[in-house]
Design an enzyme around this catalytic site. Sequence first.
Site, PDB file in Angstrom:
ATOM      1  N   PRO A  67       0.749  -1.231   0.112  1.00  0.00           N
ATOM      2  CA  PRO A  67      -0.111   0.031  -0.055  1.00  0.00           C
ATOM      3  C   PRO A  67       0.878   1.175   0.083  1.00  0.00           C
ATOM      4  CG  PRO A  67      -0.606  -1.507   1.604  1.00  0.00           C
ATOM      5  CD  PRO A  67       0.642  -2.001   1.195  1.00  0.00           C
ATOM      6  N   GLU A  68       0.889   2.109  -0.921  1.00  0.00           N
ATOM      7  CA  GLU A  68       1.155   3.404  -1.037  1.00  0.00           C
ATOM      8  C   GLU A  68       0.092   4.213  -1.302  1.00  0.00           C
ATOM      9  OE1 GLU A  68       4.902   3.700  -3.151  1.00  0.00           O
ATOM     10  OE2 GLU A  68       5.428   1.624  -2.897  1.00  0.00           O
ATOM     11  N   LYS A 108      -0.665   7.849   3.573  1.00  0.00           N
ATOM     12  CA  LYS A 108      -1.170   6.367   3.648  1.00  0.00           C
ATOM     13  C   LYS A 108      -2.021   6.393   4.790  1.00  0.00           C
ATOM     14  CE  LYS A 108       3.794   5.232   2.222  1.00  0.00           C
ATOM     15  NZ  LYS A 108       4.902   4.545   2.661  1.00  0.00           N
ATOM     16  N   ASN A 121       7.851   2.024  -1.118  1.00  0.00           N
ATOM     17  CA  ASN A 121       9.139   1.612  -1.627  1.00  0.00           C
ATOM     18  C   ASN A 121       9.051   1.508  -3.132  1.00  0.00           C
ATOM     19  OD1 ASN A 121      10.497   1.123   1.004  1.00  0.00           O
ATOM     20  ND2 ASN A 121       9.639  -0.899   1.186  1.00  0.00           N
ATOM     21  N   ARG A 167      13.819  -2.362   3.901  1.00  0.00           N
ATOM     22  CA  ARG A 167      13.339  -1.308   3.043  1.00  0.00           C
ATOM     23  C   ARG A 167      14.043  -1.848   1.394  1.00  0.00           C
ATOM     24  NH1 ARG A 167       8.878   1.816   4.330  1.00  0.00           N
ATOM     25  NH2 ARG A 167       9.354   2.953   5.956  1.00  0.00           N
TER      26      ARG A 167
END
Length: 276
Positions: A2-3, A51, A165, A250
């Site tokens: 999810p972004e 977010k 990311n 990450r």
Amino acid sequence: MPEGDTVWQTASRLHDALAGKVLTRSDLRVPRLATADLTGRAVLDVTPRGKHLLTRVEGGLTLHSHLRMDGSWKVYENGRRWSGGPGHQIRAILGTTDRTAVGYRLPVLELLRTTDEHRAIGHLGPDLLGPDWDPDRALANLLKDPSRPLGEALLDQRNLAGIGNVYKSELCFLLGVTPWLPVGDLPAERAAQLPALAKKLLETNRDRPIRTTTGRHGQDLFVYGRAPRPCLRCHTSVRVADQGDGSRERPTYWCPTCQPGPAPATPSPRRRSRTN
């Protein structure tokens, strides 16, 4: 994962299902909200902020949730079988006479006074998909710490809200620099392009079922998730390494040919990554 675009889509689905309707079912399955009951209150709106998701209900209350890596909200017509995961992963249920929203694996779920929303989102920078978007302010925030690696600065939601990311890696590829380049070393003309490019990527994808940055069918992303396959531009093997302070994974992808500059001496082993 999810972004900002995924959260925008989720908010849109929840708003369409719940806004303007009275809740006939409310079940918040986290200890501190065990006795909270929103039944009988109308949902006013569901708003994304970076977010974060803000579900506002009558009586001046806001249910704040955050998806982080694995969370999701699913909407089902009443009577339909729920399929978002096992029952023990459900953290929230909000139902109306015709549809039910089910929140799975939500790492953040809290009930706030709507007037206190700033406690949850007041730290955020300009939202790439929000009415407060300010490209000049976003760029100024990024440049405040010129020694900070660009990838880390892009992920810092205090600078600008909505990048994760995937977009971090894709933006750095499109700018032609590595995510480890100090922000202050980003050429001025590329720095000037960054806010508009970031906004374009998220706006292009907020209504798409499959995220793409390339415009190529079947080759949706330039570098994210592609290691060690060849770069779509130069055919050099895409590399991957973790970036950050080590507090969470990450994964960061880049092409060493198309993105010259500082990079880890030893890339991470080959991995498979979800691109949502």
